[in-house]
Scaffold this motif. Structure first.
Motif, short mmCIF file in Angstrom:
data_model
loop_
_atom_site.label_atom_id
_atom_site.label_comp_id
_atom_site.label_asym_id
_atom_site.label_seq_id
_atom_site.Cartn_x
_atom_site.Cartn_y
_atom_site.Cartn_z
N PHE A 38 52.81 10.02 8.55
CA PHE A 38 52.04 8.88 9.04
C PHE A 38 51.15 9.27 10.21
CE2 PHE A 38 55.68 6.28 7.30
CZ PHE A 38 54.93 5.66 6.31
N ARG A 39 49.95 8.69 10.22
CA ARG A 39 49.05 8.83 11.36
C ARG A 39 47.96 7.77 11.25
NH1 ARG A 39 47.23 12.95 7.91
NH2 ARG A 39 45.00 12.82 7.41
N ILE A 40 47.39 7.44 12.40
CA ILE A 40 46.24 6.55 12.44
C ILE A 40 44.98 7.38 12.21
CG2 ILE A 40 44.87 5.00 13.89
CD1 ILE A 40 47.43 3.73 13.00
N TYR A 86 57.57 10.76 7.69
CA TYR A 86 57.76 11.23 9.05
C TYR A 86 56.63 10.68 9.92
CZ TYR A 86 58.32 13.96 13.22
OH TYR A 86 58.50 14.33 14.53
N PRO A 87 56.97 9.97 11.00
CA PRO A 87 58.33 9.51 11.31
C PRO A 87 58.76 8.39 10.37
CG PRO A 87 56.75 8.55 12.81
CD PRO A 87 55.97 9.49 11.96
N SER A 88 59.86 7.71 10.68
CA SER A 88 60.27 6.58 9.85
C SER A 88 59.22 5.47 9.99
CB SER A 88 61.63 6.05 10.29
OG SER A 88 61.55 5.43 11.57
N VAL A 89 59.24 4.55 9.04
CA VAL A 89 58.23 3.49 9.04
C VAL A 89 58.26 2.69 10.34
CG1 VAL A 89 57.51 1.35 7.92
CG2 VAL A 89 58.19 3.31 6.53
N GLU A 90 59.44 2.25 10.77
CA GLU A 90 59.53 1.44 11.99
C GLU A 90 59.15 2.23 13.23
OE1 GLU A 90 62.12 -1.64 13.01
OE2 GLU A 90 62.94 -1.90 11.01
N GLU A 91 59.55 3.49 13.28
CA GLU A 91 59.17 4.33 14.43
C GLU A 91 57.65 4.47 14.50
OE1 GLU A 91 62.93 7.39 15.04
OE2 GLU A 91 61.34 7.90 13.62
N PHE A 92 57.04 4.68 13.35
CA PHE A 92 55.59 4.83 13.32
C PHE A 92 54.90 3.53 13.74
CE2 PHE A 92 51.63 4.31 10.80
CZ PHE A 92 50.86 5.26 11.47
N MET A 93 55.38 2.39 13.25
CA MET A 93 54.78 1.11 13.62
C MET A 93 54.83 0.89 15.12
SD MET A 93 56.25 -1.46 10.67
CE MET A 93 55.42 -2.89 11.40
N GLN A 94 55.98 1.18 15.74
CA GLN A 94 56.15 0.95 17.17
C GLN A 94 55.32 1.93 17.99
OE1 GLN A 94 57.58 -1.00 20.51
NE2 GLN A 94 57.90 -1.56 18.37
N SER A 96 52.78 4.06 17.08
CA SER A 96 51.32 4.02 16.86
C SER A 96 50.74 2.70 17.36
CB SER A 96 51.00 4.21 15.38
OG SER A 96 51.48 3.11 14.60
N GLY A 97 51.52 1.61 17.23
CA GLY A 97 51.04 0.31 17.71
C GLY A 97 50.80 0.31 19.21
N LYS A 98 51.74 0.87 19.95
CA LYS A 98 51.58 0.93 21.41
C LYS A 98 50.39 1.80 21.80
CE LYS A 98 56.34 0.02 22.89
NZ LYS A 98 57.53 0.57 23.58
N ARG A 99 50.27 2.96 21.15
CA ARG A 99 49.13 3.84 21.46
C ARG A 99 47.81 3.15 21.15
NH1 ARG A 99 52.17 7.82 18.80
NH2 ARG A 99 50.73 7.70 17.03
#
Length: 322
Positions: A38-40, A86-94, A96-99
């Protein structure tokens, strides 16, 4: 005896057919697992929303009913590739969302007492390989914002992103691109300007027609400075004021002593439940009294007071009859 030979023949045919089918199944190769990193894909415009009066917190939830990412895989009639992330879906959401929000200029986790809360729920994240098209991904999320009292100010809104990336069935780089582009487009579909609106005090109460005073100081109404000038003839009369309301959102209040005439001050209103829209149904009653004189009262429509930013009047007191 004839029936026996027929039975043997049919049994042999069944066995041969089964063996042939088994060989065909075994000849279909099981695809290797797809690793989704995952990445933005694109960073948002930096500092689009700075100098906001309030911070914001982020909550993310993966509420998908189907956790498997692969929805369709035309390249194989039997097997669908497994996926890892990688990372997990929820980890990525949290993360990447903050960044993403920090890049936009939002202040994250500033003060738990006044921070607003942004909730993002992921309801769809899927990936398909479609023959003749390539890799296709769809992402759907719901977004809502609540204030520091956890009252919803931005209703539950659905945002989405979709993207198709040409490529072969074993081109997993194309698969990654499709997923990440779809997710990025869903993030870009969020109305960040609307969210920022709630974190900024307006200079004019009229721009926040439905923003209700709660006592936290987060409305333009509570920052509106009202100039008071009350005089009387003769001078030296006591001045009191109270709220008289005809809307259930705002309660009537007892009289509050302001001072003696001539009274001059600048104050802000902290009337719980008041909004610019309901201020037309609220009045300020000013009372002027002095020993030996008849008590006088005057009422001022609060909408006019807010627009004019003043309460100004003179009482010509009349002596009591002996």
């Amino acid at each position: 005896m004839k029936k026996y030979y027929i039975f043997i023949l049919l049994s042999t045919l069944v066995v041969l057919t089964s063996c042939g089918a088994s060989k065909r199944v075994s000849s279909v190769q099981k695809p290797s697992p797809i690793n989704i990193s995952f990445r933005i894909q694109r960073e948002p415009r930096e500092n689009s929303f700075i100098n906001l009066d309030y911070g914001i917190r982020l909550q993310t939830f993966d509420v998908r009913s189907k956790k498997d990412i692969i929805l369709r895989y035309d390249a194989n009639p039997i097997f669908t590739p497994a996926t890892t992330t990688y990372p997990s879906v929820e980890e990525f959401m949290q993360e990447s969302g903050k960044r993403y929000m920090k890049t936009l200029g939002f202040t994250i986790n500033s003060d738990i007492e006044t921070d607003y809360l942004l909730s993002i729920k992921l309801s769809e994240l899927n990936l398909s390989y479609i023959s003749g098209t390539g890799w296709v991904s769809d992402v759907t999320m719901s977004v809502e914002v609540t204030d520091h009292n956890r009252k919803m100010v931005y209703p539950n809104v659905s945002v989405s992103g979709r993207y198709s990336q040409p490529g072969s069935s074993n081109d997993y780089a194309a698969a990654n691109t499709a997923v990440n582009e779809a997710y990025t487009r869903a993030m870009e579909d969020i109305d960040w300007a609307r969210i920022a609106y709630f974190l900024k005090k307006s200079d004019r109460a009229a721009d926040e027609k439905n923003k209700k005073v709660s006592g936290a100081g987060n409305t333009a109404l509570e920052s509106t400075v009202i100039n008071w000038y009350i005089e009387s003839s003769p001078k030296g009369a006591d001045v009191n004021w109270r709220v008289v309301s005809s809307t259930p959102d705002v309660k009537n209040t007892n009289s509050k002593y302001l001072g003696s005439t001539p009274y001059e001050a600048t104050e802000t209103f902290d009337i719980i439940g008041l909004t610019y829209n309901n201020s037309g149904n609220v009045q300020i009653e000013v009372t002027c009294e002095k020993n030996g004189y008849v008590t006088q009262k005057k009422r001022f429509n609060l909408r006019s007071v807010i627009d004019q930013k003043e309460v100004s009047t003179k009482f010509n007191l009349v002596k009591e009859e002996e």
